[in-house]
Structure formats: structure tokens, C-alpha cells
Design a protein around this motif. Structure first.
Motif, PDB file in Angstrom:
ATOM      1  N   GLU A 244      -6.286  -5.651  -3.464  1.00  0.00           N
ATOM      2  CA  GLU A 244      -7.033  -5.102  -2.321  1.00  0.00           C
ATOM      3  C   GLU A 244      -6.441  -3.797  -1.780  1.00  0.00           C
ATOM      4  O   GLU A 244      -7.024  -3.178  -0.888  1.00  0.00           O
ATOM      5  N   CYS A 245      -5.281  -3.375  -2.300  1.00  0.00           N
ATOM      6  CA  CYS A 245      -4.689  -2.108  -1.854  1.00  0.00           C
ATOM      7  C   CYS A 245      -5.588  -0.932  -2.252  1.00  0.00           C
ATOM      8  O   CYS A 245      -6.219  -0.948  -3.310  1.00  0.00           O
ATOM      9  N   GLU A 246      -5.601   0.089  -1.415  1.00  0.00           N
ATOM     10  CA  GLU A 246      -6.423   1.268  -1.722  1.00  0.00           C
ATOM     11  C   GLU A 246      -5.883   2.003  -2.951  1.00  0.00           C
ATOM     12  O   GLU A 246      -6.631   2.455  -3.812  1.00  0.00           O
TER      13      GLU A 246
ATOM     14  N   GLU B 196       0.829  -1.207   0.000  1.00  0.00           N
ATOM     15  CA  GLU B 196       0.000   0.000   0.000  1.00  0.00           C
ATOM     16  C   GLU B 196       0.868   1.264   0.000  1.00  0.00           C
ATOM     17  O   GLU B 196       0.614   2.215  -0.743  1.00  0.00           O
TER      18      GLU B 196
ATOM     19  N   ARG C 241      -4.214   0.815  -5.551  1.00  0.00           N
ATOM     20  CA  ARG C 241      -3.767  -0.288  -6.416  1.00  0.00           C
ATOM     21  C   ARG C 241      -3.235   0.224  -7.759  1.00  0.00           C
ATOM     22  O   ARG C 241      -3.701   1.252  -8.266  1.00  0.00           O
TER      23      ARG C 241
ATOM     24  N   TYR D  39     -17.118  -5.046   0.867  1.00  0.00           N
ATOM     25  CA  TYR D  39     -16.091  -6.010   0.464  1.00  0.00           C
ATOM     26  C   TYR D  39     -15.734  -7.043   1.546  1.00  0.00           C
ATOM     27  O   TYR D  39     -15.602  -8.228   1.224  1.00  0.00           O
TER      28      TYR D  39
ATOM     29  N   TYR E 231     -11.627  -5.814  -8.872  1.00  0.00           N
ATOM     30  CA  TYR E 231     -10.818  -4.618  -9.108  1.00  0.00           C
ATOM     31  C   TYR E 231     -10.147  -4.576 -10.476  1.00  0.00           C
ATOM     32  O   TYR E 231      -9.740  -3.503 -10.933  1.00  0.00           O
TER      33      TYR E 231
ATOM     34  N   PRO F 173     -14.429  -0.132  -8.799  1.00  0.00           N
ATOM     35  CA  PRO F 173     -14.498  -1.524  -8.332  1.00  0.00           C
ATOM     36  C   PRO F 173     -15.937  -2.047  -8.399  1.00  0.00           C
ATOM     37  O   PRO F 173     -16.889  -1.285  -8.256  1.00  0.00           O
TER      38      PRO F 173
ATOM     39  N   GLY G 153     -18.255  -2.232  -3.388  1.00  0.00           N
ATOM     40  CA  GLY G 153     -17.858  -1.091  -2.561  1.00  0.00           C
ATOM     41  C   GLY G 153     -17.021  -1.532  -1.376  1.00  0.00           C
ATOM     42  O   GLY G 153     -17.141  -2.666  -0.899  1.00  0.00           O
ATOM     43  N   SER G 154     -16.169  -0.630  -0.893  1.00  0.00           N
ATOM     44  CA  SER G 154     -15.259  -0.970   0.209  1.00  0.00           C
ATOM     45  C   SER G 154     -16.008  -1.332   1.490  1.00  0.00           C
ATOM     46  O   SER G 154     -15.518  -2.116   2.305  1.00  0.00           O
ATOM     47  N   ASP G 155     -17.224  -0.801   1.671  1.00  0.00           N
ATOM     48  CA  ASP G 155     -18.008  -1.102   2.883  1.00  0.00           C
ATOM     49  C   ASP G 155     -18.560  -2.531   2.848  1.00  0.00           C
ATOM     50  O   ASP G 155     -18.740  -3.165   3.889  1.00  0.00           O
TER      51      ASP G 155
END
Length: 276
Positions: A136-138, A108, A140, A215, A175, A208, A211-213
């Protein structure tokens, strides 16, 4: 840069390894890619611009490294083997070297600092995990051009309904758009591995598919269901205590009798959203 040994010549590579007193380590997946055409395909698939910074994982003797340094604004290499790391420092001066296991590196942070491309002949034993970790990195990377085992490439690129479709296809597919670029014969390596390999291209999606919430729920759900890939999704969810199963599945557009390997990422995402 030292021109003493040509890294695409089997004779030179053998002589260099002998000079270094080094025997390729099977545990580290040390099969040196010596085919110039394949090395060019990996470098070209990465589509590196002079303004871009690049990450290479497992550079070995530097056959790919010497192709990507002139194309980029800077190359960072991660090399675990101390003999390889020491040699790379004598062959190249204009690069950044991290002497570590790639799994222990803060990816990251590297991407947050501006690395946008990855070009690598990944260590096969950790390739799947690395691809998921990076995806999975923010921050990426925009694009990855990678050499991996052909069997792993099949799983990475498989669509829903394909026998190879599974956790790797789904988690990275959230992603990235994954495509198989070129199959590679074992004879392109020294020593030759027992399996075929492949160059794959992973192009980052603008948005993506999950959503990150949602995932974390999505990942847990997918991994659990694919551990029972031949069972019906309704049966799997019932055993998890999900209720009312059929109503939730209906809302996600999934039939009770469908099996995990037939469910596309969009429907997994909808199901995870409903379960969250």
C-alpha cells in the motif's frame, strides 16, 4: 566481516547462539534459515543489481544479509531483537541497521529514499500485515523475494475460486503479481518450525489494478465481504443497505448468488467503483 561462524552450519549456529547467550524467541518467529541453497534462491529471486538499494526485515544472524550486501548498492536491515542487532554490527560494517519493530518503521520513507527491492525471511507472526503495508506504500518496491509460512504463501498466490483466495490475495494482488517460487522443509531452519515455509516472489505491477481514489472503498468492501466468505454477495450487500443491489452487481459483472471467493480483483474493483 567476521568469518568466525558459518551461518549455514547447524553446529556453528548453535555455538554462536550459545556464545551470545541467546535462545530463539518463538514470539518473534526466530527460526534461523541455515540452508545455503534456499538462501541463494531468495537472494537470486530478488534479482538485485549493483545500482539498487535493498531492504531486509528480520535479518537475525545475517545469513541472507551476507549474500545481498555484495550484490547491491546498499542494504538496510530492520531488526527488533537487541542481541541480534548487536551481533550484526560486529559481523557487518557496510550496511544500515534500524533497531526497531518493522511494524513501527516508516516504510514509505525508506522506499521514497530509493530502496527498490526487499529480500527477507519475514517474521511469520507479522508477515501478512507487512506485505499489505508495503504493497500500500506510494513508493512501493519493484520486487520482493520473501520467505513466509507455506500456508500464507498459498493465500498470497491463490487465484479467484481457489479455497485459499481471500483478503491477502486481493489486497496485495492489486499492486503485485505473486508467485510461489520454492517450498521449504522445516529441516532447513534452526530450530525447525512446526510448519512448512515457502519462498515467494512479488513483482510490482506497472499500473495498480485499483486507483488510489477508489482503493479505500475497495479495501473496506473486500475485508467486509470476506468476513462472510460463504454467503452470497447479493445478501451481504443487501445487509449493508446497498440498493438497488442486483442492478449494481449486474453493472459490475457479478451475479447475486456468487460468493466472495469467486470474484476476481477486476470485478471487486468495478464493484467498489460503483459503490464509491
Amino acid at each position: 566481516m567476521s568469518e568466525e561462524f558459518r551461518l549455514t552450519s547447524p553446529k556453528d549456529v548453535r555455538a554462536l547462539l550459545e556464545k551470545l547467550g541467546h535462545r530463539p524467541n518463538k514470539g518473534l518467529g526466530q527460526n534461523y534459515l541455515i540452508d545455503a541453497n534456499i538462501l541463494d534462491i531468495i537472494a537470486n529471486t530478488a534479482d538485485i543489481q549493483l545500482s539498487e538499494k535493498v531492504l531486509e526485515i528480520g535479518p537475525g544472524l545475517g545469513a541472507l544479509t551476507e549474500r545481498i550486501i555484495p550484490k547491491s548498492a546498499g542494504v538496510t536491515c530492520i531488526e527488533k531483537d537487541p542481541v541480534m542487532a548487536s551481533y550484526l554490527k560486529t559481523r557487518f560494517s557496510d550496511f544500515n541497521l534500524i533497531e526497531s519493530d518493522a511494524l513501527d518503521v516508516d516504510m514509505e520513507q525508506l522506499f521514497a529514499e530509493g530502496i527498490t527491492k526487499v529480500a527477507a525471511n519475514l517474521p511469520y507472526s507479522v508477515a501478512s500485515r507487512l506485505m499489505v503495508d508495503i504493497a500500500e506504500c506510494e513508493h512501493r518496491p519493484e520486487l520482493m523475494s520473501l520467505t513466509i509460512q507455506k500456508e500464507v504463501a498459498d493465500r498470497l498466490c491463490a487465484p479467484a475460486g481457489d479455497k485459499h483466495y481471500g483478503v491477502l490475495s486481493v489486497l496485495t494482488g492489486v499492486y503485485y503479481k505473486n508467485t510461489l517460487v520454492k517450498k521449504i522443509s522445516p529441516t532447513c531452519f534452526l530450530p525447525p518450525p512446526k510448519v512448512w515455509s515457502a519462498v515467494v516472489k512479488m513483482q510490482c505491477r506497472k499500473v495498480p489494478m485499483v486507483g488510489s481514489d477508489v482503493y479505500p472503498t475497495f479495501k473496506k468492501l473486500v475485508k467486509h465481504c470476506f468476513s462472510q466468505r460463504r454467503k452470497q454477495i447479493g445478501t451481504i450487500l443487501k445487509k449493508l443497505g446497498v440498493s438497488p443491489v442486483d442492478d449494481i452487481l449486474f453493472d459490475a459483472g457479478i451475479e447475486h448468488a456468487e460468493r466472495p471467493e469467486r470474484i476476481e480483483i477486476e470485478r471487486w474493483a468495478e464493484l467498489a467503483y460503483l459503490l464509491k
